[in-house]
Design a protein around this motif. Structure first.
Motif, PDB file in Angstrom:
ATOM      1  N   ASN A  53       3.693  -0.881   2.458  1.00  0.00           N
ATOM      2  CA  ASN A  53       3.147  -1.535   3.581  1.00  0.00           C
ATOM      3  C   ASN A  53       2.174  -0.570   4.313  1.00  0.00           C
ATOM      4  N   LEU A  54       1.238  -1.105   5.196  1.00  0.00           N
ATOM      5  CA  LEU A  54       0.198  -0.358   5.863  1.00  0.00           C
ATOM      6  C   LEU A  54      -0.122  -1.107   6.969  1.00  0.00           C
ATOM      7  N   GLN A  55      -0.075  -0.445   8.253  1.00  0.00           N
ATOM      8  CA  GLN A  55      -0.234  -1.050   9.479  1.00  0.00           C
ATOM      9  C   GLN A  55      -0.796   0.100  10.388  1.00  0.00           C
ATOM     10  N   PRO A  56      -1.245   0.036  11.326  1.00  0.00           N
ATOM     11  CA  PRO A  56      -1.815   0.936  12.429  1.00  0.00           C
ATOM     12  C   PRO A  56      -0.543   1.886  12.793  1.00  0.00           C
ATOM     13  N   ALA A  57      -0.581   3.219  12.558  1.00  0.00           N
ATOM     14  CA  ALA A  57       0.183   4.251  12.771  1.00  0.00           C
ATOM     15  C   ALA A  57       1.493   4.028  11.821  1.00  0.00           C
ATOM     16  N   HIS A  58       1.466   3.298  10.820  1.00  0.00           N
ATOM     17  CA  HIS A  58       2.736   3.154   9.857  1.00  0.00           C
ATOM     18  C   HIS A  58       2.440   2.978   8.548  1.00  0.00           C
ATOM     19  N   MET A  59       2.924   3.771   7.701  1.00  0.00           N
ATOM     20  CA  MET A  59       2.768   3.629   6.351  1.00  0.00           C
ATOM     21  C   MET A  59       4.315   3.590   5.885  1.00  0.00           C
ATOM     22  N   ASP A  60       4.757   2.480   5.071  1.00  0.00           N
ATOM     23  CA  ASP A  60       5.976   2.464   4.411  1.00  0.00           C
ATOM     24  C   ASP A  60       6.006   3.093   2.976  1.00  0.00           C
ATOM     25  N   PHE A  61       6.381   4.036   2.768  1.00  0.00           N
ATOM     26  CA  PHE A  61       6.425   4.944   1.633  1.00  0.00           C
ATOM     27  C   PHE A  61       7.246   4.475   0.620  1.00  0.00           C
ATOM     28  N   ARG A  62       8.066   3.660   0.770  1.00  0.00           N
ATOM     29  CA  ARG A  62       9.105   3.005  -0.318  1.00  0.00           C
ATOM     30  C   ARG A  62       8.397   2.392  -1.229  1.00  0.00           C
ATOM     31  N   PHE A  63       8.891   2.569  -2.509  1.00  0.00           N
ATOM     32  CA  PHE A  63       8.307   2.069  -4.029  1.00  0.00           C
ATOM     33  C   PHE A  63       8.820   0.616  -3.987  1.00  0.00           C
ATOM     34  N   PHE A  64       8.182  -0.370  -4.032  1.00  0.00           N
ATOM     35  CA  PHE A  64       8.500  -1.740  -4.101  1.00  0.00           C
ATOM     36  C   PHE A  64       7.986  -2.258  -5.539  1.00  0.00           C
ATOM     37  N   THR A  65       9.008  -2.282  -6.538  1.00  0.00           N
ATOM     38  CA  THR A  65       8.828  -2.721  -7.730  1.00  0.00           C
ATOM     39  C   THR A  65       7.802  -3.814  -8.065  1.00  0.00           C
ATOM     40  N   LEU A  66       8.010  -4.844  -7.396  1.00  0.00           N
ATOM     41  CA  LEU A  66       7.393  -6.280  -7.713  1.00  0.00           C
ATOM     42  C   LEU A  66       5.871  -6.226  -7.478  1.00  0.00           C
ATOM     43  N   GLY A  67       5.679  -5.496  -6.247  1.00  0.00           N
ATOM     44  CA  GLY A  67       4.107  -5.370  -5.930  1.00  0.00           C
ATOM     45  C   GLY A  67       3.321  -4.465  -6.560  1.00  0.00           C
ATOM     46  N   ASN A  68       4.324  -3.550  -7.151  1.00  0.00           N
ATOM     47  CA  ASN A  68       3.337  -2.250  -8.063  1.00  0.00           C
ATOM     48  C   ASN A  68       3.022  -3.068  -9.554  1.00  0.00           C
ATOM     49  N   LEU A  69       4.225  -3.726  -9.981  1.00  0.00           N
ATOM     50  CA  LEU A  69       4.121  -4.479 -11.116  1.00  0.00           C
ATOM     51  C   LEU A  69       2.777  -5.537 -11.255  1.00  0.00           C
ATOM     52  N   TRP A  70       2.843  -6.290 -10.143  1.00  0.00           N
ATOM     53  CA  TRP A  70       1.871  -7.153  -9.956  1.00  0.00           C
ATOM     54  C   TRP A  70       0.483  -6.646  -9.592  1.00  0.00           C
ATOM     55  N   ALA A  71       0.248  -5.287  -9.234  1.00  0.00           N
ATOM     56  CA  ALA A  71      -0.679  -4.718  -9.003  1.00  0.00           C
ATOM     57  C   ALA A  71      -1.261  -4.440 -10.302  1.00  0.00           C
ATOM     58  N   ILE A  72      -0.398  -3.836 -11.525  1.00  0.00           N
ATOM     59  CA  ILE A  72      -0.848  -3.937 -12.772  1.00  0.00           C
ATOM     60  C   ILE A  72      -1.555  -4.962 -13.530  1.00  0.00           C
ATOM     61  N   ILE A  73      -0.465  -6.175 -13.117  1.00  0.00           N
ATOM     62  CA  ILE A  73      -0.978  -7.335 -13.962  1.00  0.00           C
ATOM     63  C   ILE A  73      -2.197  -8.014 -13.453  1.00  0.00           C
ATOM     64  N   SER A  74      -2.658  -7.975 -12.212  1.00  0.00           N
ATOM     65  CA  SER A  74      -3.712  -8.538 -11.828  1.00  0.00           C
ATOM     66  C   SER A  74      -4.769  -7.633 -11.675  1.00  0.00           C
ATOM     67  N   SER A  75      -4.531  -6.369 -12.070  1.00  0.00           N
ATOM     68  CA  SER A  75      -5.883  -5.475 -12.181  1.00  0.00           C
ATOM     69  C   SER A  75      -6.168  -5.394 -10.686  1.00  0.00           C
ATOM     70  N   LEU A  76      -5.150  -5.358  -9.754  1.00  0.00           N
ATOM     71  CA  LEU A  76      -5.544  -5.034  -8.180  1.00  0.00           C
ATOM     72  C   LEU A  76      -5.678  -3.441  -8.168  1.00  0.00           C
ATOM     73  N   GLY A  77      -5.140  -2.721  -8.988  1.00  0.00           N
ATOM     74  CA  GLY A  77      -5.103  -1.193  -9.084  1.00  0.00           C
ATOM     75  C   GLY A  77      -6.187  -1.154 -10.089  1.00  0.00           C
ATOM     76  N   THR A  78      -6.895   0.151 -10.010  1.00  0.00           N
ATOM     77  CA  THR A  78      -7.758   0.491 -10.958  1.00  0.00           C
ATOM     78  C   THR A  78      -6.964   1.031 -12.575  1.00  0.00           C
TER      79      THR A  78
END
Length: 680
Positions: free
Chosen positions: A482-507
């Protein structure tokens, strides 16, 4: 011929729901027209109604006012009641081979229809069933379809809605739900797979004889069902993919179209209604007594849009999953005509309009509350959680593929393209962390007031948790939660990262880095049972503050660091895309050793996933379906290409900043493109 109106305005019974289907049709053939303001749109396909001879059934379709009688030769005689304008009452006497019973479909509209215009249109895509569809203003309700049973009675028990097909368990010889031969050779299917297919088919729910989905869990020993006997949109996705990959498309098509009509249902919580386009979190097929009769019963669909959910949270991800599944259906089955239907196109536009509505937000990410996705309880993900952004990006790409571009949609398509460009840059630039990025954050200056600020979100370096410094490997990285003003949630969330790969949201390099991290941290993220929904768990005072002391989300349980086998299929798609199928194979083999023995639990507890979850439901359908989908994809890895996207390089050349008419055109995209491709 004159007829008098036989229907009157009434308040819709809360149990009445808008759908009915027939044996010869996978769904009602309704096609909504373009929505204009708050006008009532009525589509009546009586000219397409087909009647077969043989059983002497009588069908009646009634909407307010205007009368129409069709004889056995399909000749229509119509009359009107001037008090009701263009609305219709239609009677059809014919025969039909469906169970030899009389059927009545009654439409009720809880609004003054005289204040709205109507229009009629034949459904050009469906030929086997007549339908009526209403969609319109905020105070209008969809039609309520009722079935009158004049012969053999429907069972009263709601449990009878789950149809058991014990004959469909032999992988080599059984027929699929749509009659196709199951594609898995008997010699290739293990005994565990056979058992899994049997359980999956036993979880199928039928509505008027047609399969429409699978219930969340089907454990005969459960005495407190809660909502696990409902069909959830997100839960059904792995079941749908298992059926699609097995050549069985009917159940998925029925599901897509039934949930589409539920989209128009009136949603109200404490006198407030959300915007049009919201999809339900789930629905249930109920059998209830017909009004005014002690002997006749009807089947109705009872949707939940969050008004019954814990916390009363709207299911933001439901519409996103629906669009993703719609694309997958077309890709795998090859039935692109479904996407082109007017009602389906309208449904896509409504979801996109709801997601792209202008607000106060300065970021291209979707702003949501806690509990609006798979993590449906208070877990500190309110704001801009990665899971929602990755699914949003995927749905945007799906919609861009499927929308028919014309004068009515070109502005929406332009908005989608602009959002895709802005969203991909925002997530790649600001959500990505690796050892170098963490070191950069560690040296951030704060309180920067400038267009050229480096620390744009005013992140305080002390937010970097101690566990993270030693956890991130030298080669690899991930997108933060998560990212908001003055806040970063550094936890690793599996579903979001997997879909970043699947959808090419990431490079491509970021996608590779995510899998590198998962492999390096295998004992943390997969251990004895794949995969952790998030890492690490909230503990001690942090758990009490963020979850409110939630007894279900205790450390390393449920959504707070629990292990969820249903994530296997998404992990498999991501691994196949990145040409790392051996990782998925290893995870599936590890899960296969325990899932059947443990009776297919919903989730596992403890840091290493050794215990079945303390409140985990057994025979959880998406656990079963996730396993089967993974096995099917590993056998036929080329099918995974139908579920993922490659990098869209055109997005990198598009920036909404260039469209700005203000003097603030300076954009960091050029510099960002050099930083978002790290070397590992």
């Amino acid at each position: 011929m004159k007829t008098r109106s036989s229907a009157s305005l009434s308040t819709l019974n809360p149990f009445h729901r808008p759908l009915v289907s027939s044996r010869n049709s996978s769904f009602l053939g309704f096609v909504p027209l373009k929505l204009k303001s708050r006008r009532l749109l009525l589509i009546d396909n009586l000219s397409k109604f087909q009647a077969n001879s043989g059983n002497g059934c009588r069908f009646r379709i009634r909407v307010l006012g205007h009368g129409c009688v069709i004889d056995s030769n399909h000749t229509a005689f119509c009359g009107s009641d001037s008090n009701w304008g263009q609305s219709r009452v239609c009677y059809t006497s014919s025969t039909h081979p469906w169970r030899g019973r009389g059927v009545s479909v009654i439409g009720k509209v809880a609004s003054d229809i005289r204040n709205h215009s109507t229009s009629l249109e034949a459904n050009v895509n469906e030929k086997s069933f007549e339908s009526v569809y209403v969609q319109g203003g905020l105070n209008l309700r969809p039609l309520d379809f009722e079935r009158i049973d004049n012969g053999a009675h429907l069972k009263k028990e709601e449990e009878s809605r789950v149809k058991y097909s014990g004959s469909n368990v032999d992988i080599g010889n059984s027929k699929g739900l749509n009659g196709n031969v199951v594609s898995i050779p008997e010699s290739e299917a293990s005994e565990i797979e056979r058992d899994a297919w049997k359980l999956l088919r036993e979880a199928v729910v039928s509505y008027y004889g047609n399969p429409v989905g699978t219930i969340a869990a089907n454990n005969p020993g459960d005495k407190q069902l809660l909502n696990y006997d409902q069909i959830f949109i997100r839960d059904f996705v792995p079941s749908a993919l298992a059926f699609l990959l097995n050549g069985e498309g009917e159940i998925v098509k029925n599901f897509l179209l039934h949930t589409l009509q539920l989209q128009s249902w009136e949603k109200t919580v404490d006198c407030y209604s959300p915007g049009q386009g919201l999809m339900p979190a789930s629905f249930k097929v109920r059998t209830v007594p017909l009004e005014g009769s002690n002997e006749a019963f009807e089947e109705v669909l009872d949707p939940d849009f969050g008004e019954s959910a814990i916390g009363r949270v709207a299911p933001v991800d439901s519409g996103l999953w629906w669009i993703i599944l719609l694309r997958a259906y077309g890709k795998i089955i090859g039935d692109y005509a479904l996407q082109e239907r007017v009602d389906v196109q309208t449904g896509i536009r409504l979801i996109m309009n709801l997601c792209l509505t202008d607000g106060f937000d300065m970021f291209p990410t979707l702003l949501v509350t806690d509990g609006s996705c798979m993590i449906d309880r208070r877990m500190g993900i309110h704001g801009h959680p990665l899971e929602i952004q990755a699914l949003f990006y995927s749905a945007l790409r799906c919609a861009r593929e499927m929308l028919t571009v014309n004068d009515g949609t070109k502005n929406l398509v332009e908005a989608i393209n602009s959002r895709l460009s802005a969203l991909s840059f925002h997530v790649r630039e600001y959500y990505w962390v690796d050892i170098n990025k963490i070191n950069e954050i560690y040296r951030y200056k704060t309180e920067e007031y400038s267009l050229d600020a480096i620390n744009k979100f005013n992140i305080y370096p002390d937010q970097i948790p101690m566990w993270l410094v030693d956890w991130v490997p030298d080669k690899g990285g991930y997108f933060i939660g998560n990212l908001q003003p003055a806040h970063m949630d550094f936890r690793f969330f599996t579903l979001g990262n997997l879909w970043a790969i699947i959808s090419s949201l990431g490079t491509p390099k970021q996608n590779e880095g995510i899998l590198n991290l998962i492999e390096a941290k295998w004992d943390d993220l997969l251990a004895h049972m794949p995969l952790k929904i998030c890492y690490p768990a909230l503990e001690h005072e942090e758990w009490r503050i963020i979850t409110g002391g939630d007894p279900k989300n205790t450390p390393w349980s449920y959504h707070n660091g629990g292990s969820w086998p249903t994530l296997l299929w998404q992990f498999t798609v991501a691994c196949i895309k990145m040409e790392r199928p051996e990782l998925a194979q290893k995870a599936v083999e590890m899960a296969e050793e325990r899932l059947s023995i443990d009776k297919w639990p919903e989730y596992y507890d403890t840091r290493n996933g050794r215990f079945i979850g303390k409140q985990s439901r057994l025979f959880q359908t998406w656990t079963i379906a996730g396993f089967l989908t993974s096995k099917l994809l590993l056998r036929n890895p080329e099918m995974a290409s139908l579920l993922y996207w490659e990098e869209d390089y055109d997005l990198l050349e598009t920036c909404v900043c260039a469209l700005s008419k203000t003097g603030r055109k300076k954009c960091s995209r050029g510099a960002g493109k050099s930083r978002i491709i790290p070397c590992f």
